[in-house]
Motif scaffolding. Structure first.
Motif, PDB file in Angstrom:
ATOM      1  N   ASP A 146       0.254   4.440   0.147  1.00 28.27           N
ATOM      2  CA  ASP A 146      -0.108   5.490   1.074  1.00 28.27           C
ATOM      3  C   ASP A 146      -1.048   5.071   2.211  1.00 28.27           C
ATOM      4  O   ASP A 146      -2.388   4.988   1.870  1.00 28.27           O
ATOM      5  CB  ASP A 146      -0.773   6.596   0.231  1.00 28.27           C
ATOM      6  CG  ASP A 146      -2.058   6.309  -0.687  1.00 28.27           C
ATOM      7  OD1 ASP A 146      -2.226   4.946  -0.664  1.00 28.27           O
ATOM      8  OD2 ASP A 146      -2.790   6.998  -1.244  1.00 28.27           O
ATOM      9  N   GLY A 147      -0.266   4.623   3.324  1.00 30.58           N
ATOM     10  CA  GLY A 147      -1.317   4.149   4.331  1.00 30.58           C
ATOM     11  C   GLY A 147      -0.370   3.227   5.307  1.00 30.58           C
ATOM     12  O   GLY A 147       0.615   2.911   4.979  1.00 30.58           O
ATOM     13  N   GLN A 148      -1.093   2.193   5.773  1.00 30.77           N
ATOM     14  CA  GLN A 148      -0.682   1.125   6.867  1.00 30.77           C
ATOM     15  C   GLN A 148      -0.352   0.019   5.839  1.00 30.77           C
ATOM     16  O   GLN A 148      -1.044  -0.261   4.920  1.00 30.77           O
ATOM     17  CB  GLN A 148      -1.758   0.683   7.865  1.00 30.77           C
ATOM     18  CG  GLN A 148      -1.109  -0.190   8.644  1.00 30.77           C
ATOM     19  CD  GLN A 148      -2.007  -0.305   9.726  1.00 30.77           C
ATOM     20  OE1 GLN A 148      -2.357   0.413  10.445  1.00 30.77           O
ATOM     21  NE2 GLN A 148      -2.141  -1.791  10.043  1.00 30.77           N
ATOM     22  N   ASN A 157       0.926  -1.105   0.052  1.00 30.92           N
ATOM     23  CA  ASN A 157      -0.017   0.050   0.036  1.00 30.92           C
ATOM     24  C   ASN A 157       0.736   1.197  -0.194  1.00 30.92           C
ATOM     25  O   ASN A 157       1.586   1.576   1.071  1.00 30.92           O
ATOM     26  CB  ASN A 157      -0.831  -0.054   1.123  1.00 30.92           C
ATOM     27  CG  ASN A 157      -1.903   0.994   1.185  1.00 30.92           C
ATOM     28  OD1 ASN A 157      -1.863   2.008   0.335  1.00 30.92           O
ATOM     29  ND2 ASN A 157      -2.514   1.307   2.339  1.00 30.92           N
ATOM     30  N   GLY A 200       3.417   2.479   8.541  1.00 25.53           N
ATOM     31  CA  GLY A 200       2.708   3.385   7.724  1.00 25.53           C
ATOM     32  C   GLY A 200       3.705   4.141   6.578  1.00 25.53           C
ATOM     33  O   GLY A 200       4.636   4.087   6.879  1.00 25.53           O
TER      34      GLY A 200
END
Length: 136
Positions: free
Chosen positions: A32-34, A30, A48
């Motif tokens: 952008d994010g966790q 991912n 993150g």
């Protein structure tokens, strides 16, 4: 940096067993994010991602980098999971040359042991906030 006997034994065991690692439940990274790195069905590291690409820190540009945001949490301490996850990120994302992260004094020695190099430090409410780079 010289490895301890414990680290050498762990390295040998990991090379022999070569655990199955994957990102997230769907196996995809991912941007952008966790993200979660799993060993088999067990989550071992959660982290993150703030940005991917060219990252600027104090006027210096770090191309092909990932800025880690939102913490880095190993499910167990002193098991080599962070080192394993860092190696896995570089293996699965071959264009990434650097991991950039911010940390406070308490965890700074851990990141240095994992190969971190301080590239910036700034005051954050009376406590230094250090920016480190871990190169491939």
């Amino acid at each position: 940096m010289e490895l301890t006997i414990r680290d050498k034994v762990r390295k040998l065991l990991m090379e022999q067993e070569k655990p199955h690692l994957h990102f997230n439940e769907d196996g995809r990274f991912n941007k952008d994010g966790q993200n979660i790195v799993y060993m088999g069905d067990n989550p071992i590291v959660t982290f993150g991602v703030g940005e991917v690409g060219n990252i600027e820190v104090d006027g210096r540009n770090y191309p092909n980098s990932i800025m880690l945001r939102g913490g880095w949490n190993a499910s167990e301490q002193k098991q080599g999971y962070s080192r394993l996850a860092i190696a896995f990120i570089f293996e699965k994302l071959p264009r990434i040359e650097n991991l950039i992260l911010e940390c406070r004094n308490g965890v700074y020695p851990v990141w240095v042991k994992l190969g971190g190099e301080q590239i910036s430090v700034r005051d954050s409410g009376g406590h230094p906030l250090r920016t480190l780079k871990i190169a491939r």
